[in-house]
Design a protein around this motif. Structure first.
Motif, PDB file in Angstrom:
ATOM      1  N   LEU A 262     -25.419   3.582  31.048  1.00 57.19           N
ATOM      2  CA  LEU A 262     -24.807   3.487  29.727  1.00 57.19           C
ATOM      3  C   LEU A 262     -25.791   3.116  28.627  1.00 57.19           C
ATOM      4  O   LEU A 262     -25.380   2.778  27.521  1.00 57.19           O
ATOM      5  CB  LEU A 262     -23.667   2.456  29.753  1.00 57.19           C
ATOM      6  CG  LEU A 262     -22.492   2.796  30.668  1.00 57.19           C
ATOM      7  CD1 LEU A 262     -21.453   1.679  30.630  1.00 57.19           C
ATOM      8  CD2 LEU A 262     -21.863   4.123  30.287  1.00 57.19           C
ATOM      9  N   GLU A 263     -27.081   3.170  28.922  1.00 62.15           N
ATOM     10  CA  GLU A 263     -28.067   2.810  27.909  1.00 62.15           C
ATOM     11  C   GLU A 263     -28.007   3.765  26.725  1.00 62.15           C
ATOM     12  O   GLU A 263     -28.094   3.362  25.571  1.00 62.15           O
ATOM     13  CB  GLU A 263     -29.473   2.808  28.507  1.00 62.15           C
ATOM     14  CG  GLU A 263     -30.545   2.354  27.529  1.00 62.15           C
ATOM     15  CD  GLU A 263     -31.902   2.221  28.183  1.00 62.15           C
ATOM     16  OE1 GLU A 263     -32.866   1.904  27.478  1.00 62.15           O
ATOM     17  OE2 GLU A 263     -31.994   2.431  29.411  1.00 62.15           O
ATOM     18  N   GLY A 264     -27.871   5.047  27.016  1.00 68.68           N
ATOM     19  CA  GLY A 264     -27.684   6.023  25.949  1.00 68.68           C
ATOM     20  C   GLY A 264     -26.196   6.205  25.691  1.00 68.68           C
ATOM     21  O   GLY A 264     -25.382   5.353  26.023  1.00 68.68           O
ATOM     22  N   ASP A 265     -25.833   7.338  25.109  1.00 66.45           N
ATOM     23  CA  ASP A 265     -24.414   7.570  24.840  1.00 66.45           C
ATOM     24  C   ASP A 265     -23.903   8.821  25.540  1.00 66.45           C
ATOM     25  O   ASP A 265     -22.860   9.360  25.181  1.00 66.45           O
ATOM     26  CB  ASP A 265     -24.165   7.677  23.336  1.00 66.45           C
ATOM     27  CG  ASP A 265     -24.969   8.801  22.695  1.00 66.45           C
ATOM     28  OD1 ASP A 265     -25.712   9.492  23.419  1.00 66.45           O
ATOM     29  OD2 ASP A 265     -24.854   8.984  21.467  1.00 66.45           O
ATOM     30  N   ALA A 266     -24.626   9.285  26.577  1.00 68.22           N
ATOM     31  CA  ALA A 266     -24.242  10.522  27.251  1.00 68.22           C
ATOM     32  C   ALA A 266     -23.121  10.310  28.264  1.00 68.22           C
ATOM     33  O   ALA A 266     -22.435  11.263  28.635  1.00 68.22           O
ATOM     34  CB  ALA A 266     -25.448  11.146  27.948  1.00 68.22           C
TER      35      ALA A 266
ATOM     36  N   LYS B 234     -24.169  12.645  42.467  1.00 71.77           N
ATOM     37  CA  LYS B 234     -23.780  13.776  41.623  1.00 71.77           C
ATOM     38  C   LYS B 234     -23.877  13.446  40.136  1.00 71.77           C
ATOM     39  O   LYS B 234     -24.403  14.239  39.344  1.00 71.77           O
ATOM     40  CB  LYS B 234     -22.362  14.234  41.978  1.00 71.77           C
ATOM     41  CG  LYS B 234     -22.280  15.032  43.271  1.00 71.77           C
ATOM     42  CD  LYS B 234     -20.879  15.549  43.497  1.00 71.77           C
ATOM     43  CE  LYS B 234     -20.810  16.390  44.778  1.00 71.77           C
ATOM     44  NZ  LYS B 234     -21.542  17.668  44.631  1.00 71.77           N
ATOM     45  N   ILE B 235     -23.373  12.286  39.735  1.00 71.58           N
ATOM     46  CA  ILE B 235     -23.400  11.937  38.316  1.00 71.58           C
ATOM     47  C   ILE B 235     -24.836  11.721  37.842  1.00 71.58           C
ATOM     48  O   ILE B 235     -25.213  12.129  36.740  1.00 71.58           O
ATOM     49  CB  ILE B 235     -22.553  10.681  38.047  1.00 71.58           C
ATOM     50  CG1 ILE B 235     -21.099  10.929  38.457  1.00 71.58           C
ATOM     51  CG2 ILE B 235     -22.625  10.297  36.573  1.00 71.58           C
ATOM     52  CD1 ILE B 235     -20.439  12.090  37.761  1.00 71.58           C
ATOM     53  N   THR B 236     -25.661  11.097  38.666  1.00 73.33           N
ATOM     54  CA  THR B 236     -27.058  10.874  38.293  1.00 73.33           C
ATOM     55  C   THR B 236     -27.796  12.198  38.155  1.00 73.33           C
ATOM     56  O   THR B 236     -28.576  12.399  37.212  1.00 73.33           O
ATOM     57  CB  THR B 236     -27.755   9.983  39.339  1.00 73.33           C
ATOM     58  OG1 THR B 236     -27.056   8.735  39.434  1.00 73.33           O
ATOM     59  CG2 THR B 236     -29.195   9.704  38.939  1.00 73.33           C
ATOM     60  N   ARG B 237     -27.566  13.119  39.077  1.00 74.23           N
ATOM     61  CA  ARG B 237     -28.193  14.443  38.996  1.00 74.23           C
ATOM     62  C   ARG B 237     -27.723  15.197  37.765  1.00 74.23           C
ATOM     63  O   ARG B 237     -28.513  15.842  37.071  1.00 74.23           O
ATOM     64  CB  ARG B 237     -27.872  15.251  40.255  1.00 74.23           C
ATOM     65  CG  ARG B 237     -28.632  14.827  41.504  1.00 74.23           C
ATOM     66  CD  ARG B 237     -28.107  15.559  42.720  1.00 74.23           C
ATOM     67  NE  ARG B 237     -28.125  17.000  42.522  1.00 74.23           N
ATOM     68  CZ  ARG B 237     -27.366  17.858  43.212  1.00 74.23           C
ATOM     69  NH1 ARG B 237     -26.513  17.399  44.119  1.00 74.23           N
ATOM     70  NH2 ARG B 237     -27.452  19.150  42.989  1.00 74.23           N
ATOM     71  N   LEU B 238     -26.437  15.102  37.477  1.00 71.34           N
ATOM     72  CA  LEU B 238     -25.887  15.788  36.310  1.00 71.34           C
ATOM     73  C   LEU B 238     -26.489  15.238  35.023  1.00 71.34           C
ATOM     74  O   LEU B 238     -26.891  15.991  34.129  1.00 71.34           O
ATOM     75  CB  LEU B 238     -24.367  15.633  36.294  1.00 71.34           C
ATOM     76  CG  LEU B 238     -23.606  16.334  35.163  1.00 71.34           C
ATOM     77  CD1 LEU B 238     -23.812  17.843  35.233  1.00 71.34           C
ATOM     78  CD2 LEU B 238     -22.119  16.000  35.243  1.00 71.34           C
ATOM     79  N   LEU B 239     -26.586  13.931  34.927  1.00 66.10           N
ATOM     80  CA  LEU B 239     -27.136  13.297  33.728  1.00 66.10           C
ATOM     81  C   LEU B 239     -28.593  13.687  33.516  1.00 66.10           C
ATOM     82  O   LEU B 239     -29.047  13.868  32.383  1.00 66.10           O
ATOM     83  CB  LEU B 239     -27.002  11.779  33.847  1.00 66.10           C
ATOM     84  CG  LEU B 239     -27.481  10.944  32.659  1.00 66.10           C
ATOM     85  CD1 LEU B 239     -26.673  11.290  31.414  1.00 66.10           C
ATOM     86  CD2 LEU B 239     -27.360   9.459  32.972  1.00 66.10           C
ATOM     87  N   ALA B 240     -29.336  13.832  34.611  1.00 65.28           N
ATOM     88  CA  ALA B 240     -30.759  14.157  34.517  1.00 65.28           C
ATOM     89  C   ALA B 240     -31.001  15.556  33.949  1.00 65.28           C
ATOM     90  O   ALA B 240     -32.114  15.860  33.504  1.00 65.28           O
ATOM     91  CB  ALA B 240     -31.413  14.044  35.892  1.00 65.28           C
ATOM     92  N   LEU B 241     -29.985  16.402  33.933  1.00 65.95           N
ATOM     93  CA  LEU B 241     -30.157  17.757  33.421  1.00 65.95           C
ATOM     94  C   LEU B 241     -30.331  17.783  31.909  1.00 65.95           C
ATOM     95  O   LEU B 241     -30.912  18.711  31.357  1.00 65.95           O
ATOM     96  CB  LEU B 241     -28.946  18.626  33.805  1.00 65.95           C
ATOM     97  CG  LEU B 241     -28.708  18.841  35.305  1.00 65.95           C
ATOM     98  CD1 LEU B 241     -27.438  19.651  35.517  1.00 65.95           C
ATOM     99  CD2 LEU B 241     -29.904  19.539  35.947  1.00 65.95           C
ATOM    100  N   GLY B 242     -29.813  16.753  31.215  1.00 71.02           N
ATOM    101  CA  GLY B 242     -29.868  16.744  29.757  1.00 71.02           C
ATOM    102  C   GLY B 242     -28.832  17.689  29.172  1.00 71.02           C
ATOM    103  O   GLY B 242     -28.194  18.472  29.889  1.00 71.02           O
ATOM    104  N   ASP B 243     -28.635  17.620  27.853  1.00 67.46           N
ATOM    105  CA  ASP B 243     -27.680  18.494  27.162  1.00 67.46           C
ATOM    106  C   ASP B 243     -26.300  18.437  27.801  1.00 67.46           C
ATOM    107  O   ASP B 243     -25.625  19.466  27.968  1.00 67.46           O
ATOM    108  CB  ASP B 243     -28.181  19.941  27.144  1.00 67.46           C
ATOM    109  CG  ASP B 243     -29.405  20.111  26.264  1.00 67.46           C
ATOM    110  OD1 ASP B 243     -29.484  19.424  25.233  1.00 67.46           O
ATOM    111  OD2 ASP B 243     -30.281  20.915  26.617  1.00 67.46           O
TER     112      ASP B 243
END
Length: 256
Positions: free
Chosen positions: A112-116, A84-93
């Motif tokens: 955690l490579e980015g800051d999202a 779920k978290i990976t899918r959510l992160l892939a949406l962007g914004d």
């Protein structure tokens, strides 16, 4: 996840919140309690169901929304949470804060490579969770740079270990890998022998050889190593699964 009642002397202080944050949890009562605590203080928050929030986020983002999502969990190291978290992160914004009472699993460092994404381990009373939601929605960073770097390093080390394990499993012959896969499914040596059309002694010989290749002291340890390789998101695609045994051959004679 248990939640404690409210203490009026320790109520959350209203802050300026831009986009109303989303609050989700596998335990709906937890997210509803946090939403109610914030609503009582005039802080807008949107509570979403765990089963549907990723789809709802996809719809909202497609309509131009930028989301702040706080995910409240009992524990982090589970397949459902990862997906779920990976899918959510892939949406962007989207910014994601994951709050848990348990210690963060190493794999979180890979996100955690980015800051999202931010991961916070803390006690989880309703008021503490409400404060985290307020801080996150107002733009405050919940993780310091040192903690983020520490989790990234832990992930890098775990990934190195996994890659080494993947390469080791690749040294098995197709038959050895097939034997190990069948044992991993819970079958006993005799049952594996019946399925493969060989003797139990042959299966035990394969087990002894593959244990030596893997450096496993026991059959159970070898099975655990294969399961680690096939975990979602951790190298499962690097080692092909053995070909499936034909359905007709799956019937194992019942014990008498």
């Amino acid at each position: 996840m248990g939640v404690s009642g409210r203490d009026r002397d320790d109520a959350p202080t209203p802050v300026s919140v831009g986009v109303p944050p989303w609050v989700v949890s596998p335990h709906l009562l937890v997210s509803q309690a946090v939403g109610a605590a914030l609503g009582a203080e005039g802080v807008p928050v949107v509570v979403h169901a765990w089963e549907t929030f990723v789809h709802e986020a996809e719809v909202a983002i497609s309509q131009g929304a930028t989301l702040h999502v706080v995910v409240i969990l009992d524990a982090l190291d589970s397949r459902g949470v990862r997906e779920k978290i990976t899918r959510l992160l892939a949406l962007g914004d989207v910014r994601i804060a994951v709050v848990t009472a348990g210690p963060p699993a190493p794999w979180w460092g890979g996100l955690l490579e980015g800051d999202a994404v931010e991961v916070v381990s803390m006690a989880t009373s309703v008021l503490q969770l409400a404060r985290v939601v307020q801080r996150f929605a107002s733009g405050e960073r919940l993780m310091d740079l040192e903690k983020r770097a520490e989790m990234r390093e832990a992930w890098a080390k775990a990934l190195d270990r996994r890659q080494h394990l993947v390469q080791t499993v690749r040294t098995l012959t197709p038959q050895q890998l097939r034997v190990l896969e069948l044992l991993s499914s819970g079958r006993r040596v005799r049952e594996v022998a019946v399925l493969l059309g060989v003797t139990s002694g042959t299966v035990r010989s394969h087990v002894k050889t593959l244990r030596g290749k893997l450096g496993a002291k026991t059959q159970l340890e070898a099975v655990a190593m294969l399961r680690q390789v096939h975990e979602v998101g951790d190298g499962a695609d690097l080692v092909p699964r053995p070909r499936a045994v034909a359905a007709a051959s799956e019937e194992v004679p019942a014990r008498r």
